[in-house]
Design a protein around this motif. Structure first.
Motif, PDB file in Angstrom:
ATOM      1  N   ASP A   1       0.824  -1.210   0.000  1.00  0.00           N
ATOM      2  CA  ASP A   1       0.000   0.000   0.000  1.00  0.00           C
ATOM      3  C   ASP A   1       0.863   1.267   0.000  1.00  0.00           C
ATOM      4  O   ASP A   1       1.943   1.290   0.578  1.00  0.00           O
ATOM      5  N   THR A   2       0.323   2.289  -0.650  1.00  0.00           N
ATOM      6  CA  THR A   2       0.955   3.607  -0.640  1.00  0.00           C
ATOM      7  C   THR A   2       0.044   4.543   0.137  1.00  0.00           C
ATOM      8  O   THR A   2      -1.175   4.506  -0.039  1.00  0.00           O
ATOM      9  N   LEU A   3       0.627   5.378   0.978  1.00  0.00           N
ATOM     10  CA  LEU A   3      -0.188   6.276   1.801  1.00  0.00           C
ATOM     11  C   LEU A   3      -0.708   7.436   0.965  1.00  0.00           C
ATOM     12  O   LEU A   3      -0.073   7.874   0.012  1.00  0.00           O
ATOM     13  N   GLU A   4      -1.888   7.915   1.367  1.00  0.00           N
ATOM     14  CA  GLU A   4      -2.502   9.055   0.680  1.00  0.00           C
ATOM     15  C   GLU A   4      -3.061  10.002   1.724  1.00  0.00           C
ATOM     16  O   GLU A   4      -3.509   9.553   2.791  1.00  0.00           O
ATOM     17  N   ALA A   5      -3.088  11.285   1.413  1.00  0.00           N
ATOM     18  CA  ALA A   5      -3.728  12.239   2.322  1.00  0.00           C
ATOM     19  C   ALA A   5      -5.179  11.789   2.517  1.00  0.00           C
ATOM     20  O   ALA A   5      -5.855  11.422   1.551  1.00  0.00           O
ATOM     21  N   GLY A   6      -5.628  11.792   3.745  1.00  0.00           N
ATOM     22  CA  GLY A   6      -6.988  11.335   4.043  1.00  0.00           C
ATOM     23  C   GLY A   6      -7.038   9.936   4.625  1.00  0.00           C
ATOM     24  O   GLY A   6      -8.069   9.512   5.137  1.00  0.00           O
ATOM     25  N   ASN A   7      -5.915   9.209   4.571  1.00  0.00           N
ATOM     26  CA  ASN A   7      -5.860   7.906   5.272  1.00  0.00           C
ATOM     27  C   ASN A   7      -5.828   8.168   6.773  1.00  0.00           C
ATOM     28  O   ASN A   7      -5.219   9.137   7.211  1.00  0.00           O
ATOM     29  N   VAL A   8      -6.486   7.307   7.531  1.00  0.00           N
ATOM     30  CA  VAL A   8      -6.340   7.346   8.986  1.00  0.00           C
ATOM     31  C   VAL A   8      -5.800   5.994   9.406  1.00  0.00           C
ATOM     32  O   VAL A   8      -6.396   4.955   9.084  1.00  0.00           O
ATOM     33  N   VAL A   9      -4.653   6.014  10.079  1.00  0.00           N
ATOM     34  CA  VAL A   9      -3.985   4.763  10.437  1.00  0.00           C
ATOM     35  C   VAL A   9      -3.615   4.767  11.913  1.00  0.00           C
ATOM     36  O   VAL A   9      -3.513   5.822  12.533  1.00  0.00           O
ATOM     37  N   THR A  10      -3.406   3.578  12.451  1.00  0.00           N
ATOM     38  CA  THR A  10      -2.855   3.482  13.800  1.00  0.00           C
ATOM     39  C   THR A  10      -1.348   3.305  13.681  1.00  0.00           C
ATOM     40  O   THR A  10      -0.842   2.800  12.669  1.00  0.00           O
ATOM     41  N   VAL A  11      -0.646   3.738  14.715  1.00  0.00           N
ATOM     42  CA  VAL A  11       0.787   3.469  14.826  1.00  0.00           C
ATOM     43  C   VAL A  11       0.982   2.877  16.212  1.00  0.00           C
ATOM     44  O   VAL A  11       0.728   3.546  17.210  1.00  0.00           O
ATOM     45  N   GLU A  12       1.337   1.589  16.268  1.00  0.00           N
ATOM     46  CA  GLU A  12       1.287   0.874  17.540  1.00  0.00           C
ATOM     47  C   GLU A  12       2.455  -0.081  17.760  1.00  0.00           C
ATOM     48  O   GLU A  12       2.260  -1.291  17.876  1.00  0.00           O
ATOM     49  N   PRO A  13       3.682   0.471  17.829  1.00  0.00           N
ATOM     50  CA  PRO A  13       4.797  -0.416  18.154  1.00  0.00           C
ATOM     51  C   PRO A  13       4.670  -0.934  19.573  1.00  0.00           C
ATOM     52  O   PRO A  13       4.025  -0.297  20.416  1.00  0.00           O
ATOM     53  N   GLY A  14       5.282  -2.071  19.834  1.00  0.00           N
ATOM     54  CA  GLY A  14       5.247  -2.643  21.177  1.00  0.00           C
ATOM     55  C   GLY A  14       6.487  -3.483  21.422  1.00  0.00           C
ATOM     56  O   GLY A  14       7.165  -3.908  20.483  1.00  0.00           O
ATOM     57  N   VAL A  15       6.767  -3.695  22.686  1.00  0.00           N
ATOM     58  CA  VAL A  15       7.858  -4.582  23.101  1.00  0.00           C
ATOM     59  C   VAL A  15       7.288  -5.496  24.164  1.00  0.00           C
ATOM     60  O   VAL A  15       6.649  -5.026  25.116  1.00  0.00           O
ATOM     61  N   TYR A  16       7.507  -6.801  24.001  1.00  0.00           N
ATOM     62  CA  TYR A  16       6.895  -7.800  24.886  1.00  0.00           C
ATOM     63  C   TYR A  16       7.983  -8.727  25.424  1.00  0.00           C
ATOM     64  O   TYR A  16       8.642  -9.418  24.635  1.00  0.00           O
ATOM     65  N   LEU A  17       8.152  -8.720  26.726  1.00  0.00           N
ATOM     66  CA  LEU A  17       9.161  -9.570  27.373  1.00  0.00           C
ATOM     67  C   LEU A  17       8.426 -10.667  28.134  1.00  0.00           C
ATOM     68  O   LEU A  17       7.808 -10.387  29.177  1.00  0.00           O
ATOM     69  N   ALA A  18       8.473 -11.888  27.589  1.00  0.00           N
ATOM     70  CA  ALA A  18       7.703 -12.995  28.175  1.00  0.00           C
ATOM     71  C   ALA A  18       8.054 -13.169  29.648  1.00  0.00           C
ATOM     72  O   ALA A  18       9.226 -13.124  30.030  1.00  0.00           O
ATOM     73  N   GLY A  19       7.025 -13.330  30.479  1.00  0.00           N
ATOM     74  CA  GLY A  19       7.228 -13.561  31.903  1.00  0.00           C
ATOM     75  C   GLY A  19       7.451 -12.285  32.704  1.00  0.00           C
ATOM     76  O   GLY A  19       7.395 -12.304  33.936  1.00  0.00           O
ATOM     77  N   LYS A  20       7.732 -11.169  32.030  1.00  0.00           N
ATOM     78  CA  LYS A  20       7.979  -9.902  32.733  1.00  0.00           C
ATOM     79  C   LYS A  20       6.849  -8.902  32.474  1.00  0.00           C
ATOM     80  O   LYS A  20       6.151  -8.459  33.383  1.00  0.00           O
ATOM     81  N   GLY A  21       6.695  -8.541  31.208  1.00  0.00           N
ATOM     82  CA  GLY A  21       5.655  -7.569  30.862  1.00  0.00           C
ATOM     83  C   GLY A  21       5.944  -6.922  29.528  1.00  0.00           C
ATOM     84  O   GLY A  21       7.004  -7.160  28.934  1.00  0.00           O
ATOM     85  N   GLY A  22       5.008  -6.135  29.069  1.00  0.00           N
ATOM     86  CA  GLY A  22       5.169  -5.502  27.767  1.00  0.00           C
ATOM     87  C   GLY A  22       4.610  -4.096  27.767  1.00  0.00           C
ATOM     88  O   GLY A  22       3.878  -3.683  28.669  1.00  0.00           O
ATOM     89  N   VAL A  23       4.985  -3.370  26.725  1.00  0.00           N
ATOM     90  CA  VAL A  23       4.511  -1.995  26.533  1.00  0.00           C
ATOM     91  C   VAL A  23       4.070  -1.848  25.085  1.00  0.00           C
ATOM     92  O   VAL A  23       4.773  -2.297  24.167  1.00  0.00           O
ATOM     93  N   ARG A  24       2.899  -1.267  24.900  1.00  0.00           N
ATOM     94  CA  ARG A  24       2.474  -0.855  23.553  1.00  0.00           C
ATOM     95  C   ARG A  24       1.865   0.527  23.694  1.00  0.00           C
ATOM     96  O   ARG A  24       1.182   0.804  24.696  1.00  0.00           O
ATOM     97  N   VAL A  25       2.128   1.365  22.729  1.00  0.00           N
ATOM     98  CA  VAL A  25       1.510   2.690  22.696  1.00  0.00           C
ATOM     99  C   VAL A  25       0.929   2.841  21.292  1.00  0.00           C
ATOM    100  O   VAL A  25       1.634   2.629  20.305  1.00  0.00           O
ATOM    101  N   GLU A  26      -0.359   3.131  21.224  1.00  0.00           N
ATOM    102  CA  GLU A  26      -1.032   3.179  19.919  1.00  0.00           C
ATOM    103  C   GLU A  26      -1.700   4.538  19.725  1.00  0.00           C
ATOM    104  O   GLU A  26      -2.542   4.944  20.525  1.00  0.00           O
TER     105      GLU A  26
END
Ligand code: ZN
Ligand code: ZN
Length: 364
Positions: free
Chosen positions: A316-341
């Motif tokens: 896909d190519t982005l176009e003006a008028g698209n609405v998208v999420t941006v949601e990187p995350g880091v997940y450490l099994a057994g400890k915890g994770g962070v995502r910000v969207e």
């Protein structure tokens, strides 16, 4: 005819233009968000048949009045007494100019496909190109206003909900609280199942809320959205109950850096895959690349996952008028994770973040 109805009529005209270039005489829409986009009808039982000179919305008795109000002259309302596909067959028979009809192969079951072939034997069925999905990916001013409201409603509900967080509250209780606040703020439904995860369960990217109760030092991850006029928001925040530990601060900071990198790659004509790549490169530089296992985002609109798709192999190519999420995350099994969207609008100058609430690691 209202302005909204005029808009929908224009969308149907655009679809007809596209049908002609694909050698199709007509289209059958069965995917509810596409039907709603083209006709305004929001009921759960419907088919929209777009013919060269006319359009017909086929529904059943339960939706007769609703269809009349919502469709507002954009299409003729056809109330099926004996199943939707028999009404469709009646509409298509004796139309010599309608030979080849496009249908949404991705949304039709094998059984329904067989039934179409049997009942409408005079036409040839073929794949409908992704025209409606492509049109839907670029939002107009009214759609943006609805998404903006869905973002605001979700953020107000978040603030109210976070004020109720305490030790011994469970994930399920907080998820119920959040859903309740969303509804009171005006959301007409959950666009997806609300995620509330705590402690080591934040390492599960799609955790269902459990009976686990919160404890001092827990990360809490909330991923949720509101629906306004059918349009969705989709937001994630990760907060901490008490004072964050160094590793919690560390992964949160790295996620925010990845998000900055992804946002910087958002611009019209930009490749959707580059947004994903930017986030991934940022996390790889911090040696956390292998802890980020999902795509960086997706379009939102009448559906919570729609075009454009922001993943590594996206074409896909982005176009003006698209609405998208941006949601990187880091997940450490057994400890915890962070995502910000964040929810983000593509504009001529690059991007505009629609979400307003702080992305910093909040201490509750
Ligand atoms: Zn989400
Ligand atoms: Zn999302």
């Amino acid at each position: 005819m209202t302005a909204a109805a005029e808009t929908r009529r224009d969308r149907i005209t655009k679809l007809r233009g596209e049908l002609a270039t694909h050698g199709l005489d007509a289209a059958l829409l069965t995917h509810a968000p596409n039907i709603r986009y083209l006709s305004g009808f929001s009921g759960s039982s419907g088919m929209l048949v777009v013919l060269p000179e006319e359009a017909g919305l086929i529904t059943d008795f339960r939706y007769e009045q609703q269809a009349g109000e919502e469709v507002d002259g954009v299409a003729e309302i056809l109330v099926a007494r004996d199943g939707l596909s028999s009404m469709l067959a009646e509409r298509l028979k004796d139309r010599s100019q309608v030979r080849k009809v496009g249908f949404e192969a991705g949304y039709v079951s094998v059984r329904d496909r067989r039934e179409l072939g049997e009942r409408c034997s005079s036409v040839v069925w073929d794949d409908l190109p992704q025209t409606v999905e492509r049109l839907r990916a670029v939002k107009d001013a009214d759609e943006l206003a609805s998404i903006d409201r869905a973002v605001q409603v979700a953020e107000r509900a978040l603030e109210e909900t976070l004020a109720t967080v305490d030790e011994d509250v469970t994930e399920l209780e907080l998820a119920t609280e959040l859903r309740h606040r969303l509804a009171l703020q005006g959301s007409t439904g959950e666009p997806f199942e609300t995620i509330v995860a705590s402690g080591e369960r934040t390492a599960l990217p799609h955790a269902s809320p459990s009976e686990r109760s919160f404890r001092e030092g827990d990360l809490l991850l909330l991923d949720f959205g509101a629906t306004i006029d059918g349009y969705c928001s989709d937001i994630t925040r990760t907060v901490v109950l008490g004072t964050p530990t160094p590793w919690q601060r560390e992964i949160h900071a790295r996620v925010l850096e990845a998000q900055e990198a992804a946002l910087a790659a958002i611009r019209p004509e930009g490749a959707a895959a580059d947004v994903d790549r930017a986030a991934r490169a940022s996390l790889e530089a911090a040696e956390l690349g292998d802890r980020f296992g999902h795509s960086v985002g997706h379009g939102i609109g009448l559906e919570v996952h729609e075009g454009p798709r922001l993943f590594r192999k996206s074409k896909d190519t982005l176009e003006a008028g698209n609405v998208v999420t941006v949601e990187p995350g880091v997940y450490l099994a057994g400890k915890g994770g962070v995502r910000v969207e964040e929810d983000v609008l593509v504009v001529e100058a690059g991007h505009r973040v629609l979400t307003c609430s702080s992305t910093a690691l909040r201490e509750l």
